[in-house]
Design a protein around this motif. Structure first.
Motif, PDB file in Angstrom:
ATOM      1  N   TYR A  81       0.818  -1.212   0.000  1.00  0.00           N
ATOM      2  CA  TYR A  81       0.000   0.000   0.000  1.00  0.00           C
ATOM      3  C   TYR A  81       0.859   1.272   0.000  1.00  0.00           C
ATOM      4  O   TYR A  81       1.714   1.441   0.876  1.00  0.00           O
ATOM      5  CB  TYR A  81      -0.895  -0.039   1.251  1.00  0.00           C
ATOM      6  N   ARG A  82       0.658   2.122  -0.991  1.00  0.00           N
ATOM      7  CA  ARG A  82       1.348   3.416  -1.147  1.00  0.00           C
ATOM      8  C   ARG A  82       2.868   3.308  -1.260  1.00  0.00           C
ATOM      9  O   ARG A  82       3.595   4.243  -0.916  1.00  0.00           O
ATOM     10  CB  ARG A  82       0.975   4.369  -0.001  1.00  0.00           C
ATOM     11  N   LYS A  83       3.336   2.138  -1.709  1.00  0.00           N
ATOM     12  CA  LYS A  83       4.793   1.991  -1.925  1.00  0.00           C
ATOM     13  C   LYS A  83       5.045   1.699  -3.391  1.00  0.00           C
ATOM     14  O   LYS A  83       4.214   1.067  -4.045  1.00  0.00           O
ATOM     15  CB  LYS A  83       5.326   0.803  -1.129  1.00  0.00           C
ATOM     16  N   ASN A  84       6.239   2.105  -3.871  1.00  0.00           N
ATOM     17  CA  ASN A  84       6.594   1.658  -5.211  1.00  0.00           C
ATOM     18  C   ASN A  84       7.092   0.219  -5.098  1.00  0.00           C
ATOM     19  O   ASN A  84       7.482  -0.227  -4.016  1.00  0.00           O
ATOM     20  CB  ASN A  84       7.584   2.619  -5.885  1.00  0.00           C
ATOM     21  N   PRO A  85       7.053  -0.516  -6.221  1.00  0.00           N
ATOM     22  CA  PRO A  85       7.376  -1.944  -6.134  1.00  0.00           C
ATOM     23  C   PRO A  85       8.786  -2.207  -5.592  1.00  0.00           C
ATOM     24  O   PRO A  85       8.984  -3.172  -4.844  1.00  0.00           O
ATOM     25  CB  PRO A  85       7.239  -2.445  -7.577  1.00  0.00           C
ATOM     26  N   ALA A  87      10.490  -0.542  -3.346  1.00  0.00           N
ATOM     27  CA  ALA A  87      10.492  -0.403  -1.882  1.00  0.00           C
ATOM     28  C   ALA A  87       9.727  -1.552  -1.240  1.00  0.00           C
ATOM     29  O   ALA A  87      10.170  -2.122  -0.222  1.00  0.00           O
ATOM     30  CB  ALA A  87       9.861   0.938  -1.492  1.00  0.00           C
ATOM     31  N   TYR A  88       8.592  -1.922  -1.834  1.00  0.00           N
ATOM     32  CA  TYR A  88       7.786  -3.000  -1.236  1.00  0.00           C
ATOM     33  C   TYR A  88       8.537  -4.337  -1.245  1.00  0.00           C
ATOM     34  O   TYR A  88       8.634  -5.011  -0.212  1.00  0.00           O
ATOM     35  CB  TYR A  88       6.442  -3.130  -1.975  1.00  0.00           C
ATOM     36  N   PHE A  89       9.066  -4.717  -2.400  1.00  0.00           N
ATOM     37  CA  PHE A  89       9.694  -6.046  -2.460  1.00  0.00           C
ATOM     38  C   PHE A  89      10.984  -6.088  -1.630  1.00  0.00           C
ATOM     39  O   PHE A  89      11.298  -7.105  -1.021  1.00  0.00           O
ATOM     40  CB  PHE A  89       9.933  -6.465  -3.916  1.00  0.00           C
ATOM     41  N   ALA A  90      11.706  -4.976  -1.572  1.00  0.00           N
ATOM     42  CA  ALA A  90      12.916  -4.943  -0.725  1.00  0.00           C
ATOM     43  C   ALA A  90      12.519  -5.077   0.740  1.00  0.00           C
ATOM     44  O   ALA A  90      13.152  -5.806   1.519  1.00  0.00           O
ATOM     45  CB  ALA A  90      13.688  -3.648  -0.967  1.00  0.00           C
ATOM     46  N   GLU A  91      11.436  -4.388   1.127  1.00  0.00           N
ATOM     47  CA  GLU A  91      10.979  -4.486   2.521  1.00  0.00           C
ATOM     48  C   GLU A  91      10.509  -5.906   2.838  1.00  0.00           C
ATOM     49  O   GLU A  91      10.805  -6.455   3.910  1.00  0.00           O
ATOM     50  CB  GLU A  91       9.850  -3.486   2.796  1.00  0.00           C
ATOM     51  N   ALA A  92       9.784  -6.509   1.885  1.00  0.00           N
ATOM     52  CA  ALA A  92       9.292  -7.881   2.101  1.00  0.00           C
ATOM     53  C   ALA A  92      10.477  -8.815   2.394  1.00  0.00           C
ATOM     54  O   ALA A  92      10.416  -9.652   3.302  1.00  0.00           O
ATOM     55  CB  ALA A  92       8.511  -8.352   0.883  1.00  0.00           C
ATOM     56  N   GLU A  93      11.568  -8.632   1.640  1.00  0.00           N
ATOM     57  CA  GLU A  93      12.758  -9.475   1.872  1.00  0.00           C
ATOM     58  C   GLU A  93      13.326  -9.227   3.267  1.00  0.00           C
ATOM     59  O   GLU A  93      13.637 -10.156   4.001  1.00  0.00           O
ATOM     60  CB  GLU A  93      13.846  -9.148   0.827  1.00  0.00           C
ATOM     61  N   SER A  94      13.444  -7.929   3.628  1.00  0.00           N
ATOM     62  CA  SER A  94      14.152  -7.621   4.879  1.00  0.00           C
ATOM     63  C   SER A  94      13.351  -8.018   6.127  1.00  0.00           C
ATOM     64  O   SER A  94      13.941  -8.291   7.162  1.00  0.00           O
ATOM     65  CB  SER A  94      14.569  -6.143   4.916  1.00  0.00           C
TER      66      SER A  94
END
Ligand SMILES: O=C(O)CCC(=O)C(=O)O
Ligand SMILES: [Fe+2]
Length: 280
Positions: A81-85, A87-94
């Protein structure tokens, strides 16, 4: 001369809602993916012991944070939500170790459903996998306690706008052409309130633009929804709910003393006729 009247009153869409006790079937998930079910409430779908263990793992999770995207809540995991892909996928990994820590050595009910659905779809020539990009891939779920303090602890919204606007070079917007299914597991519920309210209205892109929620689908105002009928799913710990996220839905205010309301959530939908994506 033809006069075109643009009405702002929400169109009422019929809802198909089913409630029962037991375990969720893969056939029902597939029906939801095809848009045949608006809401399905399965009572006592997983055990109270498992529910308590997941709740304890959430409360002591080192990855537990306050949301900072304008939606009040505490969470473990990643939201697109409200993230570019990127940022989202990097966050999902971390944050993956924190999501894994929700389940520790338990039999994870979300993964069990994912694995069973994957096997069943495979037989029909359909691939199920987590959404991904060069930056990483989605987690199996996220865990959230909503903390809005008004009429709703999570305000009325739809889950489609955020998918449509998930960004260029992202797999997710294609799913918005089909049904975006939200799959929710409830490990902890308050004694009162915290219902999942589903309104008989599936906003179009025009509706969203007129309501000023074009990119977020959040929040729809009480005035807009005033005349729209709704149905409440009265959830208890151990329940599962599956909804068509295109319909406006929200979470009613909950009693502040006693048990918190904890949700495990993920989204799924057809990106292509032979591909179902899963993300958070
Ligand atoms: O907490 C719930 O029951 C609904 C959650 C929801 O609508 C969402 O995460 O988009
Ligand atoms: Fe939602």
């Amino acid at each position: 001369m033809v006069t075109v009247q643009v009405s702002q009153a929400p169109v009422i869409s019929p809802v198909a809602i089913k409630e029962r006790t037991g375990s969720i079937s893969i056939g029902e998930v597939i029906s939801a993916l095809k848009g045949e079910i608006t809401g399905l409430h399965i009572k006592r779908a997983f055990s109270p012991e498992l529910a308590d263990e997941i709740t304890a793992n959430f409360n002591r999770n080192p990855g537990l944070n306050d949301r900072k995207d304008g939606v009040p809540g505490q969470y473990v995991g990643a939201s697109h939500y409200r993230k570019n892909p990127a940022a989202y996928f990097a966050e999902a990994e971390s944050v993956r170790p924190f999501v894994d820590a929700l389940f520790a050595d338990l039999v994870d009910p979300v993964r069990a459903l994912f694995d069973a659905l994957k096997r069943e779809l495979q037989k029909r020539g359909i691939e199920l996998r987590r959404a991904r990009s060069e930056h990483g891939r989605a987690n199996i779920c996220r865990a959230i306690c909503w903390s809005g303090t008004g009429t709703y602890s999570l305000e009325p919204h739809d889950d489609v706008a955020q998918v449509l606007c998930a960004g260029k070079d992202c797999e997710l917007p294609a799913v918005a052409n089909n049904t975006v299914v939200a799959l929710n597991f409830y490990p902890s519920m308050p004694n009162e309130g915290g219902n999942l309210r589903i309104w008989s209205h599936k906003p179009t892109e025009t509706d969203r633009r007129l309501q000023g929620v074009e990119t977020t689908g959040y929040p729809y105002s009480p005035a807009y929804l005033e005349r729209v009928p709704y149905h409440d799913l009265e959830l208890k710990a151990g329940d599962v709910a599956l909804i068509d996220g295109g319909f406006v839905h929200g979470v009613t205010r909950q009693s502040s003393n006693g048990k918190p309301r904890l949700l495990l959530n993920c989204f799924l939908g057809f990106a292509k006729p032979n591909l179902v994506l899963w993300w958070t």
